[in-house]
Design a protein around this motif. Sequence first.
Motif, PDB file in Angstrom:
ATOM      1  N   GLU A 229      -6.342  -2.573  -6.362  1.00 46.09           N
ATOM      2  CA  GLU A 229      -7.009  -1.416  -5.764  1.00 46.09           C
ATOM      3  C   GLU A 229      -6.011  -0.261  -5.639  1.00 46.09           C
TER       4      GLU A 229
ATOM      5  N   GLU B 125      -5.443   3.697  -3.766  1.00 47.40           N
ATOM      6  CA  GLU B 125      -5.887   4.663  -2.772  1.00 47.40           C
ATOM      7  C   GLU B 125      -4.931   5.846  -2.825  1.00 47.40           C
TER       8      GLU B 125
ATOM      9  N   PHE C  61      -1.083   4.728  -3.411  1.00 51.89           N
ATOM     10  CA  PHE C  61      -0.892   3.418  -2.795  1.00 51.89           C
ATOM     11  C   PHE C  61      -1.649   2.389  -3.619  1.00 51.89           C
TER      12      PHE C  61
ATOM     13  N   ARG D  11      -2.761  -1.999  -3.908  1.00 53.46           N
ATOM     14  CA  ARG D  11      -2.878  -3.267  -3.188  1.00 53.46           C
ATOM     15  C   ARG D  11      -3.396  -4.343  -4.126  1.00 53.46           C
TER      16      ARG D  11
ATOM     17  N   ASP E 146      -2.170  -3.365   6.186  1.00 51.22           N
ATOM     18  CA  ASP E 146      -3.322  -3.780   5.384  1.00 51.22           C
ATOM     19  C   ASP E 146      -2.929  -4.201   3.968  1.00 51.22           C
TER      20      ASP E 146
ATOM     21  N   TRP F  59      -1.039  -2.462   1.727  1.00 49.02           N
ATOM     22  CA  TRP F  59      -0.895  -1.389   0.749  1.00 49.02           C
ATOM     23  C   TRP F  59       0.585  -1.095   0.494  1.00 49.02           C
TER      24      TRP F  59
END
Length: 478
Positions: A315, A317, A335, A337, A354, A356
């Motif tokens: 993922e 962001e 970022f 993840r 979280d 990241w």
Amino acid sequence: MNIGMILDMAASAGSRSVLTVGDRSLSAADLLDCARRAAPRFHEHSAVLYLGANHLAYPVALFGAVLAGVPFVPLNYRLGDTQLRALLDRHPGALVLRPADLDALVAADPGRPAAPELPTPWDADSVAVILYTSGTTSAPKAALLRHRHLMAYLLNTVEFGAAATTDAALVSVPPYHIAGLTNLLSNLYAGRRVVYLSAFDPAEWLATVRRERITQAMLVPTMLARIVAEVDGPDAGTPTLATLAYGGSRMPRPVLDRALRVFPETGFVNAYGLTETASSVAVLGPADHRAAATSADPLVRDRLGSVGRPLPGIEFEIRSAAGEPVAPGDTGLVFVRGEQISGEYGGRSVLDADGWFPTADLGRLDAAGYLFIEGRADDTIIRGGENIAPAEIEDVLLEYPGISEAAVIGVPDPEWGQRLIAVVVGVGDQARIKQWVKDRLRSSKTPDAIVFRTELPKTDTGKLLRRDLVAEMENTHA
């Protein structure tokens, strides 16, 4: 799971060659036998430090360390004595494998019995490999890659045994580069023979592709630039080359355009990843390249400058400086993840709560999820209160006839905070180059000075050493 299972699986799949360097080859069974013989010696040490070029001993040392349950640490053998000694001192009790030691690891002895199978530590959370980041803007950091990070990358992106028996991958990047490590692991897992170049040379690269009937290859942009310059004629003459991946630094658009022309039957892949992410986390695949290169839609065509979309399990962001997610199309901090992300240096994690990882890259996501990398966050130039990404100006400079490389940096200025200096490789008139940029961007992004050089300072894997240029220009143009 442990990356040692890759070798076990490869060794059970047949006796054909899986590694080639020059006129020497090893089967997976040979590789496993050599690794088992090395493991008892390796087990006596805290780590195995590999200080050599691409060699058949490289995978032996890697898997020998895995079987011994100690970290494998490939180091940049091109470093000066002072730099190298500083890295060696960070690993007390380690075994250092130097060039003179490598042949012994793969010495042939047909009459000796097979090496005994040793109990292998299968702790997925143990450290498999330590890689030092290239340190283009700061001192190198020791990135820890645990078995679970590397296995997550492989299981999410590679199908076991999917390669044809005739497939062969050419690896030109050095063994201390993340791509050198993951190209070995992913090709072994896929069942593809790995052919190593001990040292990169564009003519030898082309000759090896033809001689070994290479089907896949990976290059950094500076290597691809030298190869397309080497091609004499409209076609590189490499009909077996099905896929050519590039990554590790920004690809100049003129180089990519030329490469697409001289490798007309080859599918291009732009792979974006970092040492800390255990290889690629986004890919712009062959279909994306073809669609972007032929589209009349400017938004689709612009994707040729992207690094593609996230790989399975990944993922992205994009966040503002305040840490808030930004809208599609807006630039911010990238970022990432996923299970393969390490984000760990010497036991210190930089992942947030979280999970990241801050890549320290600036970028944006378009509405379809394509990621555009716009440079390192610490490369940002602040001029008159405006944040300026050097990459935007560099791309315009590279479109100017006669300029083949460009780097834009900021130096202190009492009025504007920073002045823009463009360091370029090529020829041209300063006033005309400045006007070229001004016509396509605006005055605030027009370089205050153009400095010509015969070459730009780079690491041996082709990354721009921007800090060297900043230090030089601050002394001469500040």
